[in-house]
Design a protein around this motif. Structure first.
Motif, short mmCIF file in Angstrom:
data_model
loop_
_atom_site.label_atom_id
_atom_site.label_comp_id
_atom_site.label_asym_id
_atom_site.label_seq_id
_atom_site.Cartn_x
_atom_site.Cartn_y
_atom_site.Cartn_z
N GLY A 166 56.21 32.11 -50.67
CA GLY A 166 57.40 32.57 -49.98
C GLY A 166 58.61 32.82 -50.86
O GLY A 166 59.62 33.35 -50.38
N HIS A 167 58.53 32.48 -52.13
CA HIS A 167 59.69 32.61 -53.03
C HIS A 167 60.12 34.06 -53.18
O HIS A 167 61.30 34.40 -53.04
CB HIS A 167 59.33 31.99 -54.38
CG HIS A 167 60.48 31.80 -55.31
ND1 HIS A 167 60.90 32.78 -56.18
CD2 HIS A 167 61.30 30.73 -55.52
CE1 HIS A 167 61.92 32.32 -56.88
NE2 HIS A 167 62.19 31.08 -56.50
N GLY A 168 59.16 34.95 -53.47
CA GLY A 168 59.49 36.36 -53.62
C GLY A 168 59.97 36.99 -52.33
O GLY A 168 60.87 37.84 -52.33
N SER A 169 59.38 36.58 -51.20
CA SER A 169 59.81 37.10 -49.90
C SER A 169 61.25 36.70 -49.61
O SER A 169 62.04 37.49 -49.05
CB SER A 169 58.89 36.56 -48.79
OG SER A 169 57.59 37.08 -48.94
N HIS A 170 61.61 35.46 -49.96
CA HIS A 170 62.97 34.98 -49.74
C HIS A 170 63.96 35.79 -50.58
O HIS A 170 65.01 36.22 -50.09
CB HIS A 170 63.04 33.49 -50.10
CG HIS A 170 64.20 32.76 -49.50
ND1 HIS A 170 65.43 32.68 -50.14
CD2 HIS A 170 64.34 32.08 -48.34
CE1 HIS A 170 66.26 31.97 -49.39
NE2 HIS A 170 65.62 31.60 -48.29
N CYS A 171 63.60 36.03 -51.86
CA CYS A 171 64.46 36.84 -52.73
C CYS A 171 64.61 38.26 -52.19
O CYS A 171 65.72 38.81 -52.15
CB CYS A 171 63.88 36.88 -54.14
SG CYS A 171 63.93 35.30 -55.02
#
Length: 477
Positions: A238-243
């Motif tokens: 989920g890190h890239g989606s959050h960014c």
């Protein structure tokens, strides 16, 4: 006999080279690399991966063969494989003291939704009797929302924390509470309609990011109903989606939350495997592909933890330089080492290092994000603070909102803190500014274009009164 290791081989003159400009480079496309070196032992070098005939290579060879290759062709970079991780906001880990048996016991803690009182599974409960020394216990709630802590009832818990899964909840931060058995803890659900630090610091002004292409070099992006993107899906972290959501979520309130530049085009390059690290070869290849794809802004929320202050990675250095030479700006998270020095590659000359700030009142007072609050405070607005976790130093260029940020994650909307969040906040503002600056947007893709955008970005920066080493030129509003 020397042990075989992995190395990255690329041109010092950028990724776009020809066999004529670097003799023998065209021979690197097949099964061996370096066969043009007369003294190289047969099969001394093995090609593992390649980006095009004249592009960056991942090879396997002995250190002696690597040294020989570098000496024979000084126009080549021959560097060891290195690995990068997310600069995550640190989560404290409790441990049991040797004397823990004095207070050992069994307490049942239940975590529920503050609104519906529904039991919540998968919540991590941290109970610290001594936070500075990380003494305490940890439990994870089951299907009934219950976790067991090996601490006797009545013990005063210095810090009691609840860390939620990716989507849905704010988490909890309580101090100096007596543990009861049983004990019920209520956590607030995320409401995308409520303003957070992104809204406070970065929503002012007009602009949508239309016509601007943004590279998210991370865990991948989506799928998510409020994200429109091309490229790699999120690996599940989920890190890239959050960014990506911070930059360009197309969500609409009350059920969704818009990004800073919702019409910017998101290009996703997944460089992290699930719960893994990213090799410099993979990151450099993603940067190269982003240049080929015409990206204007590159977001790198990643860092190298074990690099000395004066050390550098020539593979990443050349890749970032190449991006700027091709008219793009590269924004890199400064790192989350509790005011440690700016991490690599944010320290690179051509990288734009981003620190994190927050503001009291943009997240629930008892949420997990309240751990981010620390001095110094803003000179004009005393609710503004430098994030407790942010790295600082003279290389900081700009500050972004990075505390208690609500954005898109697999399964809905979730909260994260970190310079990883502050970086796409500034990328989103850069997309707005570039979209509204057709002279820069349509200029030839060279270093002059990139520096013109950086100048325009810094002109919009406003000082918060936190000092140069914390906020650089300020926060872009």
């Amino acid at each position: 006999m020397s042990i075989v290791a992995k190395f990255v081989v690329m041109s010092r003159s950028g990724h776009k080279t020809t066999a004529a400009s670097v003799p023998g480079l065209a021979l690197m496309k097949l099964h061996t690399l370096g066969v043009h070196l007369a003294a190289a032992p047969k099969r001394a070098v093995r090609l593992l991966e390649s980006r095009k005939e004249t592009g960056i290579k991942l090879v396997e060879m002995t250190p002696e063969a690597a040294a020989q290759m570098a000496k024979a062709q000084p126009d080549l970079i021959v560097a060891p494989l290195r690995y990068y991780a997310h600069p995550r906001r640190p989560v404290p880990k409790p441990r049991k003291a040797k004397t823990m048996s004095v207070v050992a016991g069994k307490c049942k803690v239940q975590v529920v939704d503050a609104g519906t009182q529904a039991a919540l599974a998968g919540m991590k409960v941290y109970a610290f009797t001594d936070f500075d020394n990380r003494i305490g216990d940890i439990g994870t709630t089951n299907a009934n929302g219950q976790a067991t802590l090996d601490i006797v009832a009545g013990t005063v818990i210095e810090k009691l924390l609840v860390l939620p899964p990716l989507a849905g909840y704010w988490g909890l931060h309580l101090e100096n509470v007596a543990l009861t058995n049983p004990m019920t803890l209520s956590v607030l659900a995320v409401d995308p309609a409520q303003n957070d630090a992104i809204d406070h610091f970065h929503r002012a002004g007009k602009g949508t990011g239309k016509g601007v292409r943004v590279a998210i070099i991370d865990t991948g992006v989506g799928p998510h109903p409020d994200l429109v993107y091309s490229g790699d899906d999120d690996n599940g972290e989920g890190h890239g989606s959050h960014c990506a959501g911070i930059v360009a979520s197309r969500g609409k309130r009350p059920g969704g939350k818009p990004g800073i530049a919702p019409e910017a085009e998101i290009m996703s390059y997944r460089v992290f495997p699930l719960n893994g690290v990213a090799a410099n070869f993979t990151v450099a290849s993603a940067i190269d592909q982003a240049i080929d794809d015409g990206c204007d802004l590159l977001n790198l929320s990643l860092g190298f933890d074990g690099m000395d202050e004066d050390d550098f990675d020539p593979v990443i250095r050349e890749s970032i330089k190449d991006a700027v030479d091709n008219g793009a700006l590269v924004f890199v998270a400064a790192g989350n080492d509790d005011r440690g020095p700016v991490g690599y590659p944010a320290t690179e000359k051509d990288a734009i290092a981003i620190s994190a700030v927050g503001r009291v009142g943009t997240f629930p007072a008892d949420s997990f994000a309240s751990l981010d609050i620390a001095d110094p405070r803003g000179s004009k607005d005393k609710k503004v603070f430098a994030a407790s976790f942010t790295n600082i130093g003279s290389k900081i260029a700009l500050a972004g909102a990075g505390c208690g940020i609500v954005s898109t994650v697999p399964g809905g909307y979730g909260v994260m803190s970190g310079t990883s969040m502050a970086t796409p906040a500034i990328v989103g503002m850069a997309a707005r500014i570039l979209s509204a600056s057709p002279t820069i947007l349509n200029a030839p893709r060279n270093r002059k274009r990139a520096l013109a955008l950086l100048t325009a970005l810094k002109k919009r920066a406003k000082k918060l009164g936190l000092g140069l080493k914390i906020e650089g030129a300020g926060i872009v509003r």
